[in-house]
Design an enzyme around this catalytic site. Sequence first.
Site, PDB file in Angstrom:
ATOM      1  N   CYS A   1     -32.023  37.024 -22.519  1.00  0.00           N
ATOM      2  CA  CYS A   1     -33.347  37.590 -22.292  1.00  0.00           C
ATOM      3  C   CYS A   1     -33.921  36.940 -21.040  1.00  0.00           C
ATOM      4  O   CYS A   1     -33.746  35.761 -20.817  1.00  0.00           O
ATOM      5  CB  CYS A   1     -34.207  37.296 -23.525  1.00  0.00           C
TER       6      CYS A   1
ATOM      7  N   CYS B   1     -37.686  33.558 -20.298  1.00  0.00           N
ATOM      8  CA  CYS B   1     -37.997  32.207 -19.822  1.00  0.00           C
ATOM      9  C   CYS B   1     -36.767  31.521 -19.239  1.00  0.00           C
ATOM     10  O   CYS B   1     -35.637  31.802 -19.615  1.00  0.00           O
ATOM     11  CB  CYS B   1     -38.659  31.364 -20.888  1.00  0.00           C
TER      12      CYS B   1
ATOM     13  N   CYS C   1     -39.756  34.170 -31.066  1.00  0.00           N
ATOM     14  CA  CYS C   1     -39.776  33.702 -29.681  1.00  0.00           C
ATOM     15  C   CYS C   1     -40.676  32.478 -29.559  1.00  0.00           C
ATOM     16  O   CYS C   1     -41.765  32.435 -30.124  1.00  0.00           O
ATOM     17  CB  CYS C   1     -40.262  34.839 -28.789  1.00  0.00           C
TER      18      CYS C   1
ATOM     19  N   GLN D   1     -56.001  36.940 -19.484  1.00  0.00           N
ATOM     20  CA  GLN D   1     -55.035  35.845 -19.326  1.00  0.00           C
ATOM     21  C   GLN D   1     -54.284  35.617 -20.640  1.00  0.00           C
ATOM     22  O   GLN D   1     -54.906  35.579 -21.708  1.00  0.00           O
ATOM     23  CB  GLN D   1     -55.763  34.559 -18.927  1.00  0.00           C
TER      24      GLN D   1
ATOM     25  N   TYR E   1     -61.070  40.582  -7.764  1.00  0.00           N
ATOM     26  CA  TYR E   1     -59.972  40.798  -8.711  1.00  0.00           C
ATOM     27  C   TYR E   1     -60.403  40.214 -10.059  1.00  0.00           C
ATOM     28  O   TYR E   1     -59.723  39.376 -10.643  1.00  0.00           O
ATOM     29  CB  TYR E   1     -58.680  40.121  -8.238  1.00  0.00           C
TER      30      TYR E   1
ATOM     31  N   GLU F   1     -63.180  44.890  -9.150  1.00  0.00           N
ATOM     32  CA  GLU F   1     -61.913  45.060  -9.874  1.00  0.00           C
ATOM     33  C   GLU F   1     -61.496  46.521  -9.770  1.00  0.00           C
ATOM     34  O   GLU F   1     -62.324  47.411  -9.808  1.00  0.00           O
ATOM     35  CB  GLU F   1     -62.149  44.630 -11.335  1.00  0.00           C
TER      36      GLU F   1
ATOM     37  N   CYS G   1     -51.164  33.269  -9.006  1.00  0.00           N
ATOM     38  CA  CYS G   1     -50.073  33.163  -9.983  1.00  0.00           C
ATOM     39  C   CYS G   1     -48.728  33.302  -9.269  1.00  0.00           C
ATOM     40  O   CYS G   1     -47.701  33.469  -9.915  1.00  0.00           O
ATOM     41  CB  CYS G   1     -50.230  34.215 -11.083  1.00  0.00           C
TER      42      CYS G   1
END
Length: 404
Positions: free
Chosen positions: A29, A32, A106, A230, A259, A280, A355
């Site tokens: 997967c 991560c 998970c 978030q 944003y 936004e 990010c």
Amino acid sequence: MEKNKVDGREASKEKKDRRQSLCPVSGKCGGCQFVDMPYKAQLKRKQRQAEQLLKEYGKVRPIIGMEEPAHYRNKVHAVFAFQKGRGIVSGIYQERSHRVVPVESCLLENQKAGEIIQSVRQLAKDFKLKAYDEDSGYGLLRHVLVRVGHITGEIMVVLVLGSPILPSKKNFVNELCKLHPEITTILINVNNKRTSMVLGEKEQVIYGKGYIEDELCGRRFKISAKSFYQVNSVQTEALYAKAAEYARLTGKETVVDAYCGIGTIALAVAGQAGKVIGVELNRDAVRDAVTNARVNQIKNADFYQNDAGRFLTQMADAGEKVDVVFMDPPRSGSTEEFLDALIRIRPERVVYISCEPETLARDLKYLTGKSGYRVQEMTPVDMFPFTGNIEVVVKMQYCGKEKN
Ligand code: SAH
């Protein structure tokens, strides 16, 4: 012969690693990258990476990590597929492919959300619903999305379907709510396009009020299915606290939150500013932001639906005065249009939340090269433990004198 031996050794090592991994589907997967790396080592690695990319612009402070990094995701998504011998499965796309890797549990995801997804899959079997097939376009059930309010515990389930009709809808809802009475709302979202986007345009509320509420920084927020929120609530508070510290508001400033999503930063700092203006692109998010201002009885906040670059250019053209700009663009970073307008408006301070450090470095290069802005310091915040993603908050100050 020699090569085969090496291959064999590698394969058995891989098998052993997989056996020892905390996650049974790690390596398959794409969710991560660092699932088996001790958390301290993950933080060290992210710190080093942030420094490598950003240190030429200013000092990188130590990363803010989590005390308990497991199961931080408040939004959980699974895709459905039909697999021979197994029937309907739910899981995540294999890295760089559209093959579905079945996932039972998970390490990243909220556990309650994970359990709900298992139940949706079981009910899909019981109700004989067909998984949507991406190649043929046939079938019904495409994805499920579960959002959990970190503080309120409210839970939203979004069933993403290839067509608008869910057979035995009422029974399906009843059964799901019987299994998980903590669910507060259920929606159908219709996505009939051949696309890798999860959500389509149309949605229909089939149970509850159609959104959830959560609390962040002492404020209450309405969150719709399509709005950005978030995913790591604990770290979001740490991130916003750092951003607010960097903004050094005194109660008088005019602040832009660019944003802004559902208005979380704008509303978190409104009490320390004269006026806040959020912009936004996503219509639903702006609607949520307006409601959120009202619900929190905040009167000095206005929200606009627009492209942030276009909006800021209009502000610059109108000669508007702004003291502090928060900017929190998506991974692609900001645009030259936005940055040019920012330079023209010339706020005293800019707090850039990113990010994606690569696009951040690109934007900092543009900003500091062309204008009188200097980076004073930066702090990485670990919003996404076990993954390679890095979030950074940057404090910039106008120091005068533009360079030619
Ligand atoms: N500051 C918010 C949202 C950050 S995510 C928070 O912390 O929750 C980035 C947001 O930028 C998303 O809500 C996305 O819809 C919005 N966005 C993307 N492109 C945009 C654009 N060109 N102009 C304005 N907003 C945009």
